[in-house]
Design an enzyme around this catalytic site. Structure first.
Site, short mmCIF file in Angstrom:
data_model
loop_
_atom_site.label_atom_id
_atom_site.label_comp_id
_atom_site.label_asym_id
_atom_site.label_seq_id
_atom_site.Cartn_x
_atom_site.Cartn_y
_atom_site.Cartn_z
N GLY A 1 0.84 -1.18 0.00
CA GLY A 1 0.00 0.00 0.00
C GLY A 1 0.87 1.23 0.00
CB VAL B 1 -0.51 -5.13 2.94
CG1 VAL B 1 -1.75 -5.74 3.61
CG2 VAL B 1 -0.67 -3.62 2.79
CE LYS C 1 -0.10 0.97 3.84
NZ LYS C 1 -1.11 1.91 3.29
CG ASP D 1 -4.13 6.34 -4.54
OD1 ASP D 1 -4.30 6.48 -5.76
OD2 ASP D 1 -3.28 5.58 -4.05
#
Length: 353
Positions: A23, A28, A43, A138
């Site tokens: 990510g 991740v 993460k 995003d």
């Protein structure tokens, strides 16, 4: 590995599994709670700029509470066997993976009835963010995760920004000067490094609908060189090509999203009343309240788990899919699949000041 100090009933004893994706500013991995077998994802980022960015992402996620946003279980520092310290964000496990993965598993193109369902839930998540003063920055299929019952949630807040007001004033001036996200999904004004506003997410939403309906990135047939594409999107007059097979309702929805003038784009609240995603839309069965949706709580809730995950996956979740993954177009060979585009390897997420 023992970790202390995590909020929201985090795992006290947990073990990290295979890397399942990447990510913004972090790797991740699948993880398991050693006390009850619960699956979740973690993460992680080591010290330095990546850690600072991940800390910012955690500060945003931990203040969000919506059935349309991936749930954060907390954060903590941990020390690996080699002595490297990592900052970790713990998040709920979404069994279906990303919408990008789902599209690929079902022939590259999703049926329009499913696109309507997913778009409505994405919109509800974006509307919640905007009410909270947050721009996701995003939006794309890779950053929308699917639950086993068909519910979708927004994920990867590494590029998210907190705004002081709908006018686009950043709570952190430096964040205004940072260009981050995926260029082909970015709004023209974002690529021009203008102050971000909620309307930027609306443009990216339109690009995400195109991605679901075509199985390809926006602008796929219109640009081939990354730098030329950025200039074309930022300074040109065109919009990404609309999928030819989309209904008139779908095409009109895209027109409301993909206005080059941000002030002309519809807001989330307006788009939620559009016939393309409205519950009054004919021929579309909308899901029940996402509050009632199912999320697996242990390894026993998961069918056909594939233990041979690829460490090179780029999905934010990267998990394999249950046989009950909801309706989509039957698999068929596409002449121009995203995975077949040699140009796609040249595209990168932008993370530059």
């Amino acid at each position: 590995m023992a970790v202390k100090g995590i909020k929201s009933q985090p795992p006290k004893q947990w073990v990290k599994g295979n890397v399942v994706g990447s990510g913004s500013f972090g790797i991740v991995s699948l993880a398991m709670n050693k006390c009850n077998g619960e699956l979740f994802v973690v993460k992680s980022a080591p010290s330095g700029n990546a850690m600072q960015c991940l800390e910012k992402e955690a500060s945003i996620l931990e203040n969000l509470n919506s059935p349309h946003v991936v749930r954060c279980l907390g954060h903590a520092l941990s020390e690996e066997a080699n002595g490297v310290k990592n900052f970790n964000i713990f998040m709920e496990y979404m069994a279906g993976g990303s919408l990008s993965d789902v599209s690929d598993k079902f022939g590259g193109i999703l049926d329009e009835s499913v696109i309507r369902l997913y778009t409505r839930e994405i919109l509800q998540g974006v509307a919640y963010l905007h009410r909270s003063g947050i721009v996701h920055s995003d939006l794309k299929c890779k950053n929308v995760l699917l639950g086993s019952s068909g519910n979708v949630k927004l994920a990867d807040f590494g590029s998210a920004r907190k705004l002081k007001s709908p006018g686009g004033d950043c709570s952190n001036e430096k964040s205004c000067q940072t260009l981050s996200g995926s260029p082909l999904w970015m709004a023209p004004e974002v690529l021009r490094k203008e102050r971000p506003d909620f309307a930027a997410d609306i443009w990216s939403l339109g690009c995400t609908v195109i991605e679901m309906a075509s199985g390809r990135p926006p602008w796929a047939d219109q640009v081939f060189d990354p730098m030329a594409a950025i200039f074309k999107i930022a300074c040109g007059k065109d919009t990404p090509a609309f999928p030819a097979d989309l209904s008139e309702e779908g095409l009109d929805f895209l027109r409301k999203c993909l206005q080059r003038d941000p002030k002309s784009r519809w807001t989330c609240e307006q788009l939620l009343t559009h016939p393309f995603v409205s519950k009054k839309s004919s021929g579309t069965c909308f899901a029940e309240d996402p509050e009632d949706s199912f999320s697996p709580t242990s390894i026993l809730d998961v069918n056909d788990w594939d233990s041979e995950m690829s460490d090179g996956s780029e999905s934010p979740d990267g998990t394999e899919f249950l046989t009950r993954t909801p309706f989509s177009m039957p698999p068929r060979k596409l002449q121009h699949r995203l995975s077949d585009l040699p140009e796609s390897d040249n595209w990168i997420d932008v993370r530059s000041d």
